[in-house]
Design an enzyme around this catalytic site. Structure first.
Site, PDB file in Angstrom:
ATOM      1  N   LYS A  72      -4.581  22.989   1.312  1.00  0.00           N
ATOM      2  CA  LYS A  72      -5.522  23.842   2.055  1.00  0.00           C
ATOM      3  C   LYS A  72      -6.863  23.130   2.152  1.00  0.00           C
ATOM      4  CE  LYS A  72      -8.226  24.933  -1.610  1.00  0.00           C
ATOM      5  NZ  LYS A  72      -9.567  24.356  -1.743  1.00  0.00           N
TER       6      LYS A  72
ATOM      7  N   PRO B 170      -3.258  14.768  -3.148  1.00  0.00           N
ATOM      8  CA  PRO B 170      -3.994  14.188  -4.272  1.00  0.00           C
ATOM      9  C   PRO B 170      -4.637  15.259  -5.151  1.00  0.00           C
ATOM     10  CG  PRO B 170      -5.192  13.851  -2.213  1.00  0.00           C
ATOM     11  CD  PRO B 170      -3.869  14.464  -1.842  1.00  0.00           C
TER      12      PRO B 170
ATOM     13  N   ALA C 243      -7.572  16.741  -7.919  1.00  0.00           N
ATOM     14  CA  ALA C 243      -9.045  16.750  -8.037  1.00  0.00           C
ATOM     15  C   ALA C 243      -9.705  16.380  -6.711  1.00  0.00           C
ATOM     16  CB  ALA C 243      -9.516  15.808  -9.158  1.00  0.00           C
ATOM     17  N   ALA C 244      -9.099  16.847  -5.630  1.00  0.00           N
ATOM     18  CA  ALA C 244      -9.541  16.482  -4.289  1.00  0.00           C
ATOM     19  C   ALA C 244     -10.059  17.684  -3.506  1.00  0.00           C
ATOM     20  CB  ALA C 244      -8.374  15.841  -3.532  1.00  0.00           C
ATOM     21  N   GLY C 245      -9.867  18.899  -4.054  1.00  0.00           N
ATOM     22  CA  GLY C 245     -10.308  20.110  -3.362  1.00  0.00           C
ATOM     23  C   GLY C 245      -9.289  20.634  -2.376  1.00  0.00           C
ATOM     24  N   LEU C 246      -8.035  20.159  -2.495  1.00  0.00           N
ATOM     25  CA  LEU C 246      -7.003  20.499  -1.513  1.00  0.00           C
ATOM     26  C   LEU C 246      -6.002  21.535  -2.028  1.00  0.00           C
ATOM     27  CD1 LEU C 246      -6.420  16.844  -0.243  1.00  0.00           C
ATOM     28  CD2 LEU C 246      -7.639  18.678   0.974  1.00  0.00           C
ATOM     29  N   GLY C 247      -6.198  21.995  -3.259  1.00  0.00           N
ATOM     30  CA  GLY C 247      -5.384  23.101  -3.782  1.00  0.00           C
ATOM     31  C   GLY C 247      -3.944  22.734  -4.091  1.00  0.00           C
ATOM     32  N   GLY C 248      -3.670  21.465  -4.323  1.00  0.00           N
ATOM     33  CA  GLY C 248      -2.275  21.032  -4.508  1.00  0.00           C
ATOM     34  C   GLY C 248      -1.579  21.708  -5.687  1.00  0.00           C
ATOM     35  N   GLY C 249      -2.240  21.764  -6.826  1.00  0.00           N
ATOM     36  CA  GLY C 249      -1.630  22.379  -8.018  1.00  0.00           C
ATOM     37  C   GLY C 249      -1.364  23.861  -7.778  1.00  0.00           C
TER      38      GLY C 249
ATOM     39  N   ASP D  67      -6.735  29.593  -6.356  1.00  0.00           N
ATOM     40  CA  ASP D  67      -6.242  29.398  -4.992  1.00  0.00           C
ATOM     41  C   ASP D  67      -4.800  29.874  -4.810  1.00  0.00           C
ATOM     42  OD1 ASP D  67      -8.651  28.161  -4.403  1.00  0.00           O
ATOM     43  OD2 ASP D  67      -7.875  26.143  -4.733  1.00  0.00           O
TER      44      ASP D  67
END
Ligand code: C5P
Length: 296
Positions: free
Chosen positions: A12, A97, A99-105, A139
């Site tokens: 996201k 990736p 710690a990128a701000g993309l909400g992967g976890g 998130d």
């Protein structure tokens, strides 16, 4: 009984991220617009003859310790709530990736909850899954809400699912170092007085229905922190704007920046610019529907 489920876990970006007051819990209230994009992890969850939760990760992405992995924690939570012992294998193809701000976890956690619920013939209602999700990460509720576009507030667990916008081309640029959410919030808190108030603000409904008007709402309160902690952030943001991005901003609490482009050609030209300069980049589209788990 299905043996396996495959689910796509999208990344996201936040098209708006205002950090409001700090709550007594220490967490900050937010006002944010989440938008899912096609850059995604893929999870395959299989029943196993071995007891426990086994995680197998493909992809050369830096990951923390496995027991802290959000897909594993989501599965643990699911089975605890169900009152059963797990016997599953999670295969995670990792592309988003960290710690990128993309909400992967968070997206992996939401995908795990949805896939397990389907594999077990839906023991939990959507509100029950949402409750489990909100305890796993801020998130996660967005990724469970069923819409690729949503306005959220509270810690992100209260959502208004919005009608998706037509897909737009996106470029995500990594500045070469990550930013931890906790550090970013700590910086914000240090820069504010205890009685910090956000100005009154009215968002009108129409402004959430078109890209042009959403662009006017686009801002991210973490950007001053990113300018301080991420040496190349300002250069990347400027580069995105100079190459025609209609929205160019920090992704979530950083460290990636992203641009939303009105045409694929413009996005591709921006990709070439950043790739030539050695930045890790990801091309994506905004999603106009949420991916559903598929049983095998
Ligand atoms: O959501 P996550 O676990 O990544 O948050 C890490 C830390 O960031 C939290 O422990 C909290 O200190 C801070 N945070 C916050 N307000 C939020 C989300 C996170 O202050 N809405």
């Amino acid at each position: 009984m299905p043996e396996a489920a495959r689910v796509v876990a999208p990344a996201k970006v936040n098209l708006r991220l205002r950090i409001l007051a700090r709550q007594a819990s220490g967490f900050h209230s937010l006002e944010t617009i989440f938008c899912a994009v096609s850059l995604a992890d893929t999870l395959r969850i299989r029943r196993s003859s071995q007891p426990g939760i086994r995680l197998v990760v493909e992809g050369d992405i830096e990951m923390g310790p496995l027991e802290r992995n959000l897909a594993v924690r989501a599965a643990e939570r699911f089975y605890r709530e169900m009152g059963r012992s797990p016997a599953i294998r999670i295969e995670l193809a990792k592309r988003i990736p960290a710690a990128a701000g993309l909400g992967g976890g968070s997206s992996d956690a939401a995908a795990t909850l949805r896939a397990l619920n389907m594999l077990h013939d839906n023991p939990f209602s959507p509100p029950a899954l949402l409750e489990m999700g909100s305890e796993l990460g801020s998130d996660v509720p967005f990724f469970l809400c069923g819409s690729p576009l949503a306005l959220a507030w509270g810690r992100g667990e209260r959502l208004l699912a919005l009608a998706p916008l037509p897909a737009r081309s996106v470029l995500i640029v990594h500045p070469g170092l990550g930013m931890r959410t906790a550090d970013a919030f700590r910086r914000i808190a240090e820069g504010r007085t205890e009685d910090h108030r956000s100005p009154a603000f009215v968002m009108d409904r129409e402004s959430l229905a078109e890209w042009d008007s959403i662009a006017h709402l686009a801002e991210n309160n973490f950007e001053p922190v990113a300018r301080e902690l991420v040496p190349r952030f300002s250069e990347i943001r400027r580069g995105l704007i100079e190459r025609g991005a209609e929205i160019a901003m920090l992704a979530g609490s950083g460290s990636c920046a992203f641009g939303v482009f009105a045409s694929r050609e413009r996005r591709d030209a921006a990709s070439a610019h950043f790739a030539d300069r050695g930045f890790p980049i990801w091309e994506a589209e905004t999603l106009d529907s949420s991916p559903e788990p598929v049983l095998r």
